[in-house]
Design a protein around this motif. Structure first.
Motif, PDB file in Angstrom:
ATOM      1  N   THR A  49      11.866 -32.247  11.969  1.00  0.00           N
ATOM      2  CA  THR A  49      12.479 -32.654  10.708  1.00  0.00           C
ATOM      3  C   THR A  49      13.526 -31.676  10.208  1.00  0.00           C
ATOM      4  OG1 THR A  49      10.687 -31.600   9.470  1.00  0.00           O
ATOM      5  CG2 THR A  49      10.437 -33.938   9.999  1.00  0.00           C
ATOM      6  N   GLY A  50      13.369 -30.375  10.512  1.00  0.00           N
ATOM      7  CA  GLY A  50      14.339 -29.393  10.057  1.00  0.00           C
ATOM      8  C   GLY A  50      14.275 -29.141   8.565  1.00  0.00           C
ATOM      9  N   THR A  51      15.262 -28.428   8.065  1.00  0.00           N
ATOM     10  CA  THR A  51      15.312 -28.085   6.642  1.00  0.00           C
ATOM     11  C   THR A  51      16.417 -28.813   5.899  1.00  0.00           C
ATOM     12  OG1 THR A  51      16.738 -26.182   7.133  1.00  0.00           O
ATOM     13  CG2 THR A  51      14.356 -25.792   7.071  1.00  0.00           C
ATOM     14  N   THR A  52      17.503 -29.121   6.594  1.00  0.00           N
ATOM     15  CA  THR A  52      18.660 -29.769   5.991  1.00  0.00           C
ATOM     16  C   THR A  52      19.128 -30.892   6.896  1.00  0.00           C
ATOM     17  OG1 THR A  52      19.362 -27.641   5.055  1.00  0.00           O
ATOM     18  CG2 THR A  52      20.996 -29.412   5.078  1.00  0.00           C
ATOM     19  N   GLU A  53      19.448 -32.039   6.333  1.00  0.00           N
ATOM     20  CA  GLU A  53      19.957 -33.150   7.133  1.00  0.00           C
ATOM     21  C   GLU A  53      21.197 -32.685   7.891  1.00  0.00           C
ATOM     22  OE1 GLU A  53      21.298 -36.109   9.151  1.00  0.00           O
ATOM     23  OE2 GLU A  53      19.322 -36.259   8.173  1.00  0.00           O
ATOM     24  N   ILE A  54      21.147 -32.767   9.223  1.00  0.00           N
ATOM     25  CA  ILE A  54      22.186 -32.198  10.057  1.00  0.00           C
ATOM     26  C   ILE A  54      23.552 -32.832   9.795  1.00  0.00           C
ATOM     27  CG2 ILE A  54      21.671 -33.772  11.962  1.00  0.00           C
ATOM     28  CD1 ILE A  54      22.981 -30.139  12.183  1.00  0.00           C
ATOM     29  N   PHE A  55      23.580 -34.081   9.387  1.00  0.00           N
ATOM     30  CA  PHE A  55      24.858 -34.741   9.117  1.00  0.00           C
ATOM     31  C   PHE A  55      25.108 -34.938   7.626  1.00  0.00           C
ATOM     32  CE2 PHE A  55      24.109 -36.135  13.580  1.00  0.00           C
ATOM     33  CZ  PHE A  55      25.191 -35.449  14.126  1.00  0.00           C
ATOM     34  N   ASP A  56      24.591 -34.016   6.826  1.00  0.00           N
ATOM     35  CA  ASP A  56      24.974 -33.943   5.422  1.00  0.00           C
ATOM     36  C   ASP A  56      26.331 -33.254   5.376  1.00  0.00           C
ATOM     37  OD1 ASP A  56      25.409 -33.472   2.754  1.00  0.00           O
ATOM     38  OD2 ASP A  56      23.445 -32.583   2.365  1.00  0.00           O
ATOM     39  N   ALA A  57      27.385 -34.041   5.200  1.00  0.00           N
ATOM     40  CA  ALA A  57      28.746 -33.508   5.278  1.00  0.00           C
ATOM     41  C   ALA A  57      29.158 -32.720   4.046  1.00  0.00           C
ATOM     42  CB  ALA A  57      29.737 -34.652   5.509  1.00  0.00           C
ATOM     43  N   THR A  58      28.292 -32.656   3.061  1.00  0.00           N
ATOM     44  CA  THR A  58      28.648 -31.942   1.831  1.00  0.00           C
ATOM     45  C   THR A  58      28.262 -30.469   1.874  1.00  0.00           C
ATOM     46  OG1 THR A  58      26.534 -32.449   0.718  1.00  0.00           O
ATOM     47  CG2 THR A  58      28.321 -34.066   0.518  1.00  0.00           C
ATOM     48  N   VAL A  59      27.587 -30.039   2.937  1.00  0.00           N
ATOM     49  CA  VAL A  59      27.174 -28.644   3.039  1.00  0.00           C
ATOM     50  C   VAL A  59      27.615 -28.068   4.381  1.00  0.00           C
ATOM     51  CG1 VAL A  59      25.182 -29.018   1.558  1.00  0.00           C
ATOM     52  CG2 VAL A  59      24.921 -29.223   4.037  1.00  0.00           C
ATOM     53  N   ALA A  60      27.733 -26.741   4.429  1.00  0.00           N
ATOM     54  CA  ALA A  60      28.060 -26.045   5.662  1.00  0.00           C
ATOM     55  C   ALA A  60      26.782 -25.811   6.469  1.00  0.00           C
ATOM     56  CB  ALA A  60      28.734 -24.714   5.342  1.00  0.00           C
ATOM     57  N   HIS A  61      26.849 -26.061   7.757  1.00  0.00           N
ATOM     58  CA  HIS A  61      25.684 -25.900   8.626  1.00  0.00           C
ATOM     59  C   HIS A  61      25.873 -24.706   9.555  1.00  0.00           C
ATOM     60  CE1 HIS A  61      23.959 -29.836   7.481  1.00  0.00           C
ATOM     61  NE2 HIS A  61      25.226 -30.183   7.329  1.00  0.00           N
ATOM     62  N   ARG A  62      24.788 -24.338  10.235  1.00  0.00           N
ATOM     63  CA  ARG A  62      24.811 -23.212  11.168  1.00  0.00           C
ATOM     64  C   ARG A  62      24.132 -23.625  12.478  1.00  0.00           C
ATOM     65  NH1 ARG A  62      21.487 -19.417   9.806  1.00  0.00           N
ATOM     66  NH2 ARG A  62      20.463 -20.583   8.138  1.00  0.00           N
ATOM     67  N   ILE A  63      24.825 -23.436  13.573  1.00  0.00           N
ATOM     68  CA  ILE A  63      24.267 -23.716  14.897  1.00  0.00           C
ATOM     69  C   ILE A  63      24.476 -22.495  15.782  1.00  0.00           C
ATOM     70  CG2 ILE A  63      24.453 -25.121  16.980  1.00  0.00           C
ATOM     71  CD1 ILE A  63      25.259 -27.467  15.284  1.00  0.00           C
ATOM     72  N   GLU A  64      23.391 -22.058  16.409  1.00  0.00           N
ATOM     73  CA  GLU A  64      23.455 -20.939  17.352  1.00  0.00           C
ATOM     74  C   GLU A  64      22.884 -21.397  18.691  1.00  0.00           C
ATOM     75  OE1 GLU A  64      21.658 -17.395  15.685  1.00  0.00           O
ATOM     76  OE2 GLU A  64      22.082 -18.138  13.663  1.00  0.00           O
ATOM     77  N   VAL A  65      23.590 -21.065  19.762  1.00  0.00           N
ATOM     78  CA  VAL A  65      23.187 -21.460  21.112  1.00  0.00           C
ATOM     79  C   VAL A  65      23.053 -20.218  21.974  1.00  0.00           C
ATOM     80  CG1 VAL A  65      23.782 -22.831  23.145  1.00  0.00           C
ATOM     81  CG2 VAL A  65      24.437 -23.643  20.872  1.00  0.00           C
ATOM     82  N   ILE A  66      21.948 -20.122  22.688  1.00  0.00           N
ATOM     83  CA  ILE A  66      21.731 -19.002  23.607  1.00  0.00           C
ATOM     84  C   ILE A  66      21.354 -19.557  24.975  1.00  0.00           C
ATOM     85  CG2 ILE A  66      20.344 -16.960  24.118  1.00  0.00           C
ATOM     86  CD1 ILE A  66      19.912 -16.588  21.151  1.00  0.00           C
ATOM     87  N   PHE A  67      22.139 -19.192  25.990  1.00  0.00           N
ATOM     88  CA  PHE A  67      21.791 -19.570  27.361  1.00  0.00           C
ATOM     89  C   PHE A  67      22.111 -18.409  28.294  1.00  0.00           C
ATOM     90  CE2 PHE A  67      25.890 -21.864  26.455  1.00  0.00           C
ATOM     91  CZ  PHE A  67      26.736 -20.987  27.146  1.00  0.00           C
TER      92      PHE A  67
END
Length: 547
Positions: A49-67
C-alpha cells in the motif's frame, strides 16, 4: 539393485534433461487460447500500500534504485549483442517504502537507438543482425521494435523533405534546444554511464510472483529530450488535460530518481497500461497493445499471423486475439456503405471520435497512425465493442499551432499539401538521415542512396491506420467528430485548462530533487507560447465557431 549396474541409463537420462534445458530454456511458449471465459489469469498475492499514492501529481515523490553493476553490464550486453531488453533484479525504495527484488529493464525503441556505451553506439541500432526484410521481433510484454527514426527524429530536430522543425505557431526558429524540446521532433542523446537519465520499466512481480505496488504491476520512468524538453512537460500537460476532460489517460507524477550512488535527477513517471490500468477502464474486458511492427492489415484467420501487430495484455489464458482479428479484417474489407452503417457494431463511435479529436488538439503525430503505433485497444466483453486508448504522449504539443481539425500532421509539425497523405513529388529525406533497415517510405519518397525499401511489418515506417483513415474520410462521421472536437477544445483550451495544467505542473516540479530550474524555465516559456497560439488559432476555426 546397485546404481553402478545402471549408470549408463542414468547418465543417458541426465544428458537428455541437460540437453532439453539448454535447447528449450530460452524458448518462450505463448499458447493460442480459444476459450471465451471472462476469468482473470494473474493472481495478486501481495499488494504493497505504501505511504503516498504514487501517482498523486500534486506532490513530489522519491524513488531510489539499487542494483549490482555486473547485472547492469549484463543488461547492456544483452541489448548490444542480442537486441534484447532483459530484466535485472534491483532493490527499490518509493517514498520511503523499501521493496526488495523488483525487476527493472530499459524501455523504448527509437529512444534507445541513441544510446551510447563508452562513447560508442550500437551499429545500425536494433535489428542489425537480422537479414533485410526480416523485421524485428516484438519485445517481451509489449515493446515492439523501433517506432521511429534512430535517435528519435531527424538530424537537428528537423522534419523531412525540407520541412522545418517548426516552433510555436509554425515558426522555423522554434526548433528544439540540444536536439529536444517543444517545437521540434527532438532526439534523445543517452549514455549508458548515466542510468539515472535512461528510460526504465519497473516491474514489481518479475522476481516475486503476484506482487503489486498500490495495485500496479509496472511503472514507466519516462525519458527527457523526445519532444518535451528536459522534464517532458508536454506529456504531463497532455495527460492532465485529457483526464480533466474525462478522456482515458494514464496517471503520472514527478519524482526524484536516484540510481546507486549516481546524481539525483527529476523524472516523469507514468502509469503503465497493465492489469491494474485495465481495471480503471470499467466493466469486464480485454486490453491489447498495438506493436510498432503492426500495420493493421488483413493477414488471414491464423492468430500467429498477427504476432507482430498486437500483444494481449490482460486475461491471458481465458481470452484470445480473435476480436481484434475480426475488427481488422472487417475494416480492411468492408465497403464504404457497410463501414458507415456498421462501424458502431465494432467500435464505440463517440469515444473513437473523441480520441481522434484529442490527438489533433494536442498535435500528436505519433498516435495510433504514427510510426510508433502508440495505442491500446480495449474490448468490452459486454458490449462487444472496441475503445481506442492513447499511450505515449511524449511527442505531443511539438508541431504547428495552426494545424486545423481536419489537417493531417507529419513529423516535426510539417504538413503535406491539403488532401495529401503522401509527400510532394520528388520528396527526399535530408542528407545524412539514417533510416532503419527495412524502412518503407510513402509513395513518392525514396530512401537515402536510393536503396530499396523493406516489406510489411518493418519498424519505423511512416505510420497509417486504416480504421482512423476511413473514419476521418467518411462524411457519415464528420458531425460526430466535429462535435467532439468543439467540446474538447472548450475543455482543453478555451477554459484555460492546458495553461493552468502547465502552471500547476511547474509548481510541483520545482519541489522535486534534481529539478533543473534553468532548463525547465526555457521549456515552460516555449510551451506556453505554443498553448496560447494554439488556443487563439482554433478559436477562429470554422469547426469551433460553428453553431
Amino acid at each position: 539393485m546397485r546404481v553402478r549396474h545402471y549408470w549408463k541409463l542414468l547418465a543417458t537420462c541426465a544428458a537428455f534433461i541437460a540437453t532439453c534445458a539448454v535447447v528449450f530454456s530460452s524458448v518462450r511458449v505463448a499458447p493460442l487460447v480459444t476459450s471465451s471465459s471472462a476469468n482473470r489469469y494473474d493472481q495478486v498475492t501481495q499488494n504493497i500500500t505504501g505511504t503516498t499514492e504514487i501517482f498523486d501529481a500534486t506532490v513530489a515523490h522519491r524513488i531510489e534504485v539499487i542494483f549490482r553493476d555486473k547485472d547492469y553490464q549484463r543488461l547492456l550486453d544483452d541489448l548490444w549483442n542480442d537486441d534484447e531488453k532483459s530484466f535485472i533484479e534491483a532493490d527499490l525504495t518509493i517514498d520511503g517504502i523499501r521493496i526488495p527484488s523488483v525487476g527493472i529493464r530499459l524501455k523504448g525503441n527509437s529512444t534507445l537507438a541513441g544510446l551510447t556505451r563508452n562513447g560508442e553506439a550500437r551499429q545500425r541500432g536494433l535489428g542489425r543482425n537480422r537479414p533485410p526484410g526480416a523485421g524485428q521481433e516484438p519485445q517481451p510484454d509489449g515493446d515492439g521494435p523501433p517506432g521511429g527514426f534512430p535517435g528519435g527524429g531527424f538530424p537537428g530536430g528537423g522534419a523531412p523533405g525540407g520541412f522545418p522543425a517548426e516552433g510555436p505557431g509554425g515558426n522555423p526558429s522554434g526548433g528544439a534546444r540540444d536536439g529536444a524540446g517543444p517545437g521540434g521532433f527532438g532526439r534523445a542523446s543517452l549514455k549508458a554511464e548515466e542510468p539515472e537519465s535512461l528510460p526504465w520499466l519497473i516491474r514489481f512481480d518479475e522476481f516475486v510472483e503476484g506482487r503489486r505496488y498500490q495495485g500496479h504491476r509496472e511503472i514507466a520512468v519516462r525519458v527527457s529530450g523526445m519532444g518535451g524538453g528536459t522534464m517532458v512537460l508536454n506529456e504531463a500537460v497532455s495527460l492532465q488535460v485529457l483526464a480533466a476532460a474525462g478522456e482515458l489517460a494514464q496517471r503520472y507524477a514527478y519524482s526524484s530518481f536516484t540510481v546507486n550512488d549516481r546524481p539525483t535527477t527529476a523524472r516523469l513517471i507514468v502509469e503503465h497500461p497493465d492489469e491494474g490500468f485495465a481495471d480503471t477502464l470499467g466493466g469486464s474486458g480485454v486490453l491489447y497493445k498495438s506493436l510498432a511492427t503492426g500495420q493493421f492489415s488483413d493477414q488471414g484467420d491464423e492468430p500467429i499471423s498477427y504476432a507482430d501487430d498486437f500483444r494481449q495484455i490482460t486475461m491471458k489464458g481465458s481470452q484470445d486475439l480473435q476480436p481484434v482479428i475480426n475488427l481488422i479484417r472487417w475494416v480492411t474489407s468492408s465497403s464504404d456503405a457497410d463501414f458507415d452503417a456498421h462501424l458502431d457494431d465494432y467500435v464505440d463511435v463517440p469515444a473513437f471520435a473523441r480520441y481522434l479529436a484529442a490527438q489533433n488538439l494536442l498535435l500528436n503525430f505519433d498516435d495510433m497512425a504514427g510510426p510508433g503505433r502508440n495505442y491500446y485497444l480495449w474490448y468490452d466483453l459486454n458490449t462487444k465493442k472496441f475503445t481506442v486508448v492513447g499511450w505515449d504522449y511524449n511527442l505531443t504539443l511539438t508541431g504547428d499551432a495552426t494545424q486545423g481539425p481536419h489537417d493531417t500532421v507529419r513529423m516535426g509539425g510539417g504538413r503535406f499539401p491539403p488532401g495529401g497523405d503522401t509527400p510532394p513529388e520528388g520528396f527526399q529525406p535530408p542528407d545524412g538521415l539514417q533510416l532503419p533497415e527495412g524502412f518503407q517510405p510513402p509513395e513518392g519518397m525514396s530512401r537515402p542512396g536510393g536503396d530499396a525499401a523493406g516489406g510489411r511489418g518493418q519498424p519505423g515506417g511512416p505510420g497509417g491506420n486504416k480504421l482512423k483513415e476511413r473514419f476521418l474520410a467518411s462524411a457519415a462521421f464528420k458531425t460526430v467528430y466535429e462535435d467532439a472536437y468543439r467540446d474538447l477544445y472548450r475543455k482543453v483550451y478555451a477554459d484555460g485548462t492546458a495553461m493552468n495544467a502547465l502552471e500547476s505542473i511547474t509548481t510541483v516540479l520545482s519541489t522535486v530533487s534534481g529539478y533543473d530550474q534553468q532548463k525547465t524555465a526555457a521549456d515552460v516559456e516555449q510551451l506556453t507560447t505554443l498553448l496560447r497560439q494554439r488556443a487563439e488559432h482554433l478559436a477562429t476555426d470554422s469547426v469551433i465557431t460553428k453553431e
